[in-house]
Design an enzyme around this catalytic site. Structure first.
Site, PDB file in Angstrom:
ATOM      1  N   GLU A  27      -1.797  -8.671   3.930  1.00 33.76           N
ATOM      2  CA  GLU A  27      -1.623  -9.058   5.339  1.00 33.76           C
ATOM      3  C   GLU A  27      -2.953  -9.293   6.043  1.00 33.76           C
ATOM      4  O   GLU A  27      -3.018 -10.040   7.032  1.00 33.76           O
ATOM      5  CB  GLU A  27      -0.814  -7.988   6.088  1.00 33.76           C
ATOM      6  CG  GLU A  27      -1.552  -6.757   6.558  1.00 33.76           C
ATOM      7  CD  GLU A  27      -1.945  -5.780   5.460  1.00 33.76           C
ATOM      8  OE1 GLU A  27      -2.755  -4.868   5.731  1.00 33.76           O
ATOM      9  OE2 GLU A  27      -1.453  -5.925   4.308  1.00 33.76           O
TER      10      GLU A  27
ATOM     11  N   HIS B 238      -3.899  -4.990   0.484  1.00 42.02           N
ATOM     12  CA  HIS B 238      -3.484  -5.398   1.829  1.00 42.02           C
ATOM     13  C   HIS B 238      -3.503  -6.922   2.000  1.00 42.02           C
ATOM     14  O   HIS B 238      -4.401  -7.474   2.649  1.00 42.02           O
ATOM     15  CB  HIS B 238      -4.382  -4.739   2.881  1.00 42.02           C
ATOM     16  CG  HIS B 238      -4.130  -3.276   3.016  1.00 42.02           C
ATOM     17  ND1 HIS B 238      -3.202  -2.753   3.886  1.00 42.02           N
ATOM     18  CD2 HIS B 238      -4.664  -2.226   2.348  1.00 42.02           C
ATOM     19  CE1 HIS B 238      -3.174  -1.436   3.767  1.00 42.02           C
ATOM     20  NE2 HIS B 238      -4.058  -1.088   2.849  1.00 42.02           N
TER      21      HIS B 238
ATOM     22  N   CYS C 256       0.823  -1.209   0.000  1.00 41.05           N
ATOM     23  CA  CYS C 256       0.000   0.000   0.000  1.00 41.05           C
ATOM     24  C   CYS C 256       0.866   1.271   0.000  1.00 41.05           C
ATOM     25  O   CYS C 256       1.468   1.586  -1.014  1.00 41.05           O
ATOM     26  CB  CYS C 256      -0.998  -0.021   1.155  1.00 41.05           C
ATOM     27  SG  CYS C 256      -2.327   1.196   0.940  1.00 41.05           S
TER      28      CYS C 256
END
Length: 264
Positions: free
Chosen positions: A227, A225, A117
């Protein structure tokens, strides 16, 4: 000791600077750290954003990977000849002064790099590219911001389609063609840095993934994202596993270097 380092090598992780309890903190969201440990199998080490007060060469001599996280702040426009504004903030110049040289040195030293990001945007600026601010206000552009919701899972829901280019770094991990991601951002790459290749784009043409051309090591940036859904989303898991594998390979190579030198 050497075996433990290869199995869970150290990875430098960027930090935001924020004010809390009347102190200045250097912090990283837990989600990135958990994904680094559980999915990449590495040991995350948060690096304070102290800019040129840090010896980056010493740091990179001690770690085998670098992860640049997302953030609520934006890269300061002065770093790519843009104009700062209150609407485009907040900014974190202390982070910028740390991540940009760290990115450049990691690439130059062939140390595996994963930029997420804001991290993708920092990667582009570090290598000479520029950013477009508040892309949702531009004619013909999609709104890439999170949907309004009190639920974090809703804000980071996987809802946006991107297209991965064939024969790209990302296609080797996730395959070419369309996948769905949880892209959440207000600014994006405008002029691509000369050393970067575009690996994926959104439906409106926004760059959603890049890789460093002819990099000596793993060097990938994604605008979304991975994660967040790393335990349940296949592409997210593959990105973190590939990063972890590259970090362990780098650690193993460094550990073998003294043995090769002794034998020569």
């Amino acid at each position: 000791m050497r075996n433990s380092r290869v199995s869970q090598p150290l990875v430098a992780v960027s930090a935001d600077v924020c004010e809390l309890y009347d102190y200045r903190w250097h912090a990283t969201p837990q989600q990135y750290l958990e994904a680094a440990v559980a999915s990449a199998g590495v040991f995350p080490l948060i690096v304070p954003s102290l800019g040129d007060g840090l010896d980056f060469d010493q740091l990179l001599g001690a770690v085998d990977g670098v992860m640049i996280t997302g953030s609520g702040s934006n890269v300061h426009p002065a770093l790519y000849c843009g104009d700062a504004s209150e609407a485009n903030g907040p900014y974190d110049p202390a982070r910028d002064s740390t991540t940009l040289p760290l990115i450049r040195k990691a690439i130059d030293n062939g140390i595996p790099l994963l930029a997420i990001c804001r991290g993708l945007q920092e990667l582009n600026v570090a290598l000479g590219g520029t950013l477009a601010t508040e892309v949702q206000d531009r004619p013909g552009m999609l709104d890439h911001r999170a949907p309004p919701s009190d639920s974090r899972d809703e804000r980071f829901s996987i809802r946006q389609t991107i297209t991965i280019k064939p024969d790209s770094c990302l296609s080797r991990l996730c395959g070419a063609g369309e996948i769905s991601v949880n892209s959440v951002h207000r600014q994006a790459i405008e002029r691509l840095a000369a050393r970067l290749d575009v690996d994926a784009v959104a439906e409106d043409g926004i760059v959603e993934a890049v890789s460093v051309r002819n990099a000596r090591g793993f060097a990938l940036g994604v605008q979304w994202h991975p994660e967040y859904w790393v335990t349940s989303d296949g592409p997210s898991a593959r990105i973190f596993r590939a990063f972890g594998d590259a970090v362990r390979a780098h650690a193993g190579m460094r550990l073998r270097a003294p043995l090769r030198a002794a034998q020569s």
